[in-house]
Structures are given as structure tokens and as C-alpha cells.
Design a protein around this motif. Structure first.
Motif, mmCIF file in Angstrom:
data_model
loop_
_atom_site.group_PDB
_atom_site.id
_atom_site.type_symbol
_atom_site.label_atom_id
_atom_site.label_comp_id
_atom_site.label_asym_id
_atom_site.label_seq_id
_atom_site.Cartn_x
_atom_site.Cartn_y
_atom_site.Cartn_z
ATOM 1 N N ARG A 95 61.298 6.157 19.875
ATOM 2 C CA ARG A 95 62.096 7.441 19.301
ATOM 3 C C ARG A 95 62.679 6.926 18.211
ATOM 4 N NH1 ARG A 95 61.312 8.996 24.449
ATOM 5 N NH2 ARG A 95 60.384 11.113 24.742
ATOM 6 N N GLU A 108 63.704 23.186 20.274
ATOM 7 C CA GLU A 108 64.469 22.179 20.980
ATOM 8 C C GLU A 108 65.831 22.461 21.573
ATOM 9 O OE1 GLU A 108 62.720 19.908 22.562
ATOM 10 O OE2 GLU A 108 61.048 19.825 21.313
ATOM 11 N N PHE A 135 65.523 25.010 24.219
ATOM 12 C CA PHE A 135 64.685 24.466 25.401
ATOM 13 C C PHE A 135 66.144 23.884 25.937
ATOM 14 C CE2 PHE A 135 63.412 20.534 27.203
ATOM 15 C CZ PHE A 135 62.524 21.003 28.179
ATOM 16 N N TYR A 136 66.843 22.934 25.275
ATOM 17 C CA TYR A 136 67.988 22.187 26.004
ATOM 18 C C TYR A 136 69.097 22.943 26.433
ATOM 19 C CZ TYR A 136 65.734 17.542 25.460
ATOM 20 O OH TYR A 136 64.563 16.611 25.186
ATOM 21 N N TRP A 159 63.655 20.385 35.125
ATOM 22 C CA TRP A 159 63.056 19.862 34.046
ATOM 23 C C TRP A 159 64.115 18.839 33.582
ATOM 24 C CZ3 TRP A 159 59.295 23.050 30.620
ATOM 25 C CH2 TRP A 159 58.475 21.891 29.728
ATOM 26 N N LEU A 173 63.977 14.862 32.697
ATOM 27 C CA LEU A 173 63.951 13.907 31.197
ATOM 28 C C LEU A 173 65.126 13.170 31.154
ATOM 29 C CD1 LEU A 173 63.014 17.037 29.174
ATOM 30 C CD2 LEU A 173 61.772 15.317 29.574
ATOM 31 N N LEU A 200 65.245 9.675 30.463
ATOM 32 C CA LEU A 200 64.533 9.333 29.058
ATOM 33 C C LEU A 200 65.727 9.352 27.985
ATOM 34 C CD1 LEU A 200 61.152 11.117 29.242
ATOM 35 C CD2 LEU A 200 61.847 8.731 30.028
ATOM 36 N N THR A 239 66.589 12.185 25.879
ATOM 37 C CA THR A 239 66.073 12.976 25.015
ATOM 38 C C THR A 239 67.119 13.886 24.662
ATOM 39 O OG1 THR A 239 64.636 14.119 26.422
ATOM 40 C CG2 THR A 239 63.528 12.450 25.311
ATOM 41 N N ASP A 240 67.224 14.579 23.592
ATOM 42 C CA ASP A 240 67.882 15.816 23.419
ATOM 43 C C ASP A 240 67.339 16.454 21.954
ATOM 44 O OD1 ASP A 240 68.777 14.443 20.844
ATOM 45 O OD2 ASP A 240 70.272 13.544 21.662
ATOM 46 N N LYS A 243 65.735 15.637 16.431
ATOM 47 C CA LYS A 243 64.757 15.033 16.275
ATOM 48 C C LYS A 243 64.404 14.464 14.534
ATOM 49 C CE LYS A 243 63.446 16.518 20.180
ATOM 50 N NZ LYS A 243 63.606 15.451 21.386
ATOM 51 N N HIS A 284 54.955 14.065 20.868
ATOM 52 C CA HIS A 284 55.950 15.028 20.625
ATOM 53 C C HIS A 284 55.496 16.365 20.931
ATOM 54 C CE1 HIS A 284 59.782 16.943 20.083
ATOM 55 N NE2 HIS A 284 59.553 17.178 18.639
ATOM 56 N N THR A 285 56.191 17.240 22.022
ATOM 57 C CA THR A 285 55.499 18.482 22.239
ATOM 58 C C THR A 285 56.650 19.553 22.310
ATOM 59 O OG1 THR A 285 55.930 18.111 24.510
ATOM 60 C CG2 THR A 285 53.487 17.776 23.710
ATOM 61 N N PRO A 286 57.107 19.712 20.823
ATOM 62 C CA PRO A 286 58.153 21.084 20.919
ATOM 63 C C PRO A 286 57.407 22.169 21.505
ATOM 64 C CG PRO A 286 57.259 20.541 18.759
ATOM 65 C CD PRO A 286 56.595 19.378 19.653
HETATM 66 N N1 IYR Z 1 60.098 18.815 24.131
HETATM 67 C C1 IYR Z 1 61.301 18.437 24.359
HETATM 68 C C2 IYR Z 1 61.602 17.925 25.889
HETATM 69 C C3 IYR Z 1 60.671 16.926 26.340
HETATM 70 C C4 IYR Z 1 59.817 17.132 27.263
HETATM 71 C C5 IYR Z 1 59.080 16.267 28.225
HETATM 72 I I1 IYR Z 1 57.711 16.793 29.907
HETATM 73 C C6 IYR Z 1 59.184 14.890 27.586
HETATM 74 O O1 IYR Z 1 58.253 13.896 28.305
HETATM 75 C C7 IYR Z 1 59.981 14.751 26.683
HETATM 76 C C8 IYR Z 1 60.692 15.717 26.165
HETATM 77 C C9 IYR Z 1 61.639 16.976 23.555
HETATM 78 O O2 IYR Z 1 60.873 16.625 22.811
HETATM 79 O O3 IYR Z 1 62.844 16.567 23.451
#
Ligand code: IYR
Length: 222
Positions: free
Chosen positions: A38, A91, A94-95, A103, A107, A110, A112-113, A116, A172-174
Motif C-alpha cells: 500500500r 471509501e 464505506f468506512y 466487516w 479489516l 490490515l 486500511t482507511d 488512497k 483494490h476493490t472500491p
Molecule cells: N475497499 C476498502 C475496504 C477493504 C475491503 C476488503 I474485503 C479488504 O480486504 C481491504 C479493504 C478499501 O480498499 O479500503
């Protein structure tokens, strides 16, 4: 009905058991070093590498060999910026609410926030699309089969090929990612599947301390 046409399997390579074992081990030793990254630098990718990795991805098996995938390589600073802005908007939603507590808890390790910056910083993004249906010369819809499986297989080969070449990726899966179709001008029959970030890790790149399941956990031999 089109008659089948066959050609000899001329490019197959027979390997002695020792060579097979050595290759299997060497491949594993290489791919096990792959990590989702990342922190990307802006160092450009050498000309032609992504193209060959895409050729490898395009060799994936697919439902009825209809190859229901399309890859858009984004190097344009302006297009990358627009993708970052759209992805970060999704995102944030989402967050800050759309994601369930379960969920967000999954996460948490990891780290993540919604920010991006790599979507702009990395030298290339590859937007991967799956064809939900085909369109023939007369504009008539043609069915596609096992699209997610097919595009998933091609994406796996692409990620592995990029790693093997010496490039880092982020899968990445926004969600939702309909904006990719609009920004990249892709047709209605294509659905965004995954956005791959491609490039080099920064000097101080760090990754979550995670473990992979063991062979015994992931496989059963009967
Ligand atoms: N798409 C968001 C959240 C996310 C979802 C999953 I499942 C992941 O493995 C990692 C992130 C993001 O990219 O932050």
C-alpha cells in the motif's frame, strides 16, 4: 454449428520428476514473497513489462473460451487523480457507515482507511473489467459463461506475472466501482471487477504482520 478444429499439442513440455519438483519449489519460493503493498513510489515501470504480463493474463482459461475480460492500463496523471477522487468518495461512505461492524473488525488488522494516495502516486493502475455479455456485429447480445471465475483466473495470473517480473501490486476493490466504467469510457456490457495498483514499493514500505494458512489447513488429500 461450428465444427471443432484440432491442432497437435506441440508446445507441451515434458519434465522429469526432479525438474518438476525443483520448478514447483522455486515457483512457490518466489510467489510466497508476494505481498499486497500500500506504499508505492512514483518510479515508472519499464516499457513493455505490463504488456507481457497482460499477455500472460490473457492466456487464462475461460468459460467457452470467450475470454470475457478487458484491461485498461492507466498511466495518465489526470485520469489517476479522477479515479482517486471517485474511489475515496466511495471509501469514505464505506468506512463512515456503509460497512458493518463485523466487516470493519475484519479489516482492522490490515490498517486500511479511506485515504488512497497510491491511486495517484503509483505509476500505473490496471482496471479489470468483466464482460457480462458480448455484443456481436449486429448489436445482438451474446451470452458469456462463468465470467467471475474467468476474470478471477486472469487476474490471478496477472498479479502473479507482475510479481514474478518484479513489480508490487495492490488488489483494490472500491465498492461500488461503477465510476471506473464512466471515467474510462467502457461500454455498458462491462462491469468493473478489480482495480490493480502496480509499481514499486517505497523504501520504507511496511505491510501488516499476517500469516498464511498452512498446507494442512488449506488442503485435504484423499
Ligand atoms: N475497499 C476498502 C475496504 C477493504 C475491503 C476488503 I474485503 C479488504 O480486504 C481491504 C479493504 C478499501 O480498499 O479500503
Amino acid at each position: 454449428m461450428t465444427e471443432p478444429r484440432f491442432v497437435p499439442l506441440s508446445e507441451w513440455q515434458h519434465r522429469p520428476a526432479e525438474a518438476m519438483q525443483a520448478r514447483a519449489r522455486a515457483f512457490y519460493e518466489d510467489v510466497r514473497r508476494r505481498r499486497t503493498v500500500r506504499h508505492f513510489s512514483d518510479r515508472p515501470v519499464p516499457e513493455g513489462v505490463i504488456e507481457d504480463c497482460l499477455r500472460a493474463a490473457g492466456s487464462a482459461p475461460s468459460g467457452a473460451n470467450l475470454q470475457p475480460w478487458h484491461f485498461v492500463v492507466v498511466r495518465s496523471t489526470d485520469v489517476k487523480r479522477r479515479i482517486r477522487e471517485a474511489a475515496e468518495a466511495e471509501e469514505r461512505a464505506f468506512y463512515e457507515g456503509r460497512a458493518s461492524d463485523e466487516w470493519l473488525q475484519a479489516l482492522a488488522p490490515l490498517g486500511t482507511d479511506a485515504d488512497k494516495p497510491f491511486l495517484e502516486k503509483a505509476p500505473a493502475l490496471i482496471a479489470i473489467f468483466g464482460e457480462r455479455y458480448g455484443v456481436d456485429a449486429e448489436g445482438k447480445r451474446q451470452k458469456r459463461y462463468y465470467v467471475d471465475e474467468s476474470v478471477g483466473l486472469a487476474t490471478g495470473i496477472l498479479i502473479t506475472a507482475l510479481h514474478h517480473a518484479g513489480l508490487a501490486t495492490l488488489t483494490h476493490t472500491p465498492s461500488p466501482m461503477g465510476f471506473l466504467r464512466e471515467i474510462l469510457g467502457r461500454p455498458q456490457n462491462e462491469r468493473p471487477f478489480i482495480l490493480l495498483v502496480v509499481g514499486y514499493p517505497t523504501e520504507d514500505a511496511h505491510v501488516p504482520d499476517i500469516q498464511r494458512k498452512t498446507l494442512e489447513e488449506i488442503a485435504t488429500f484423499v
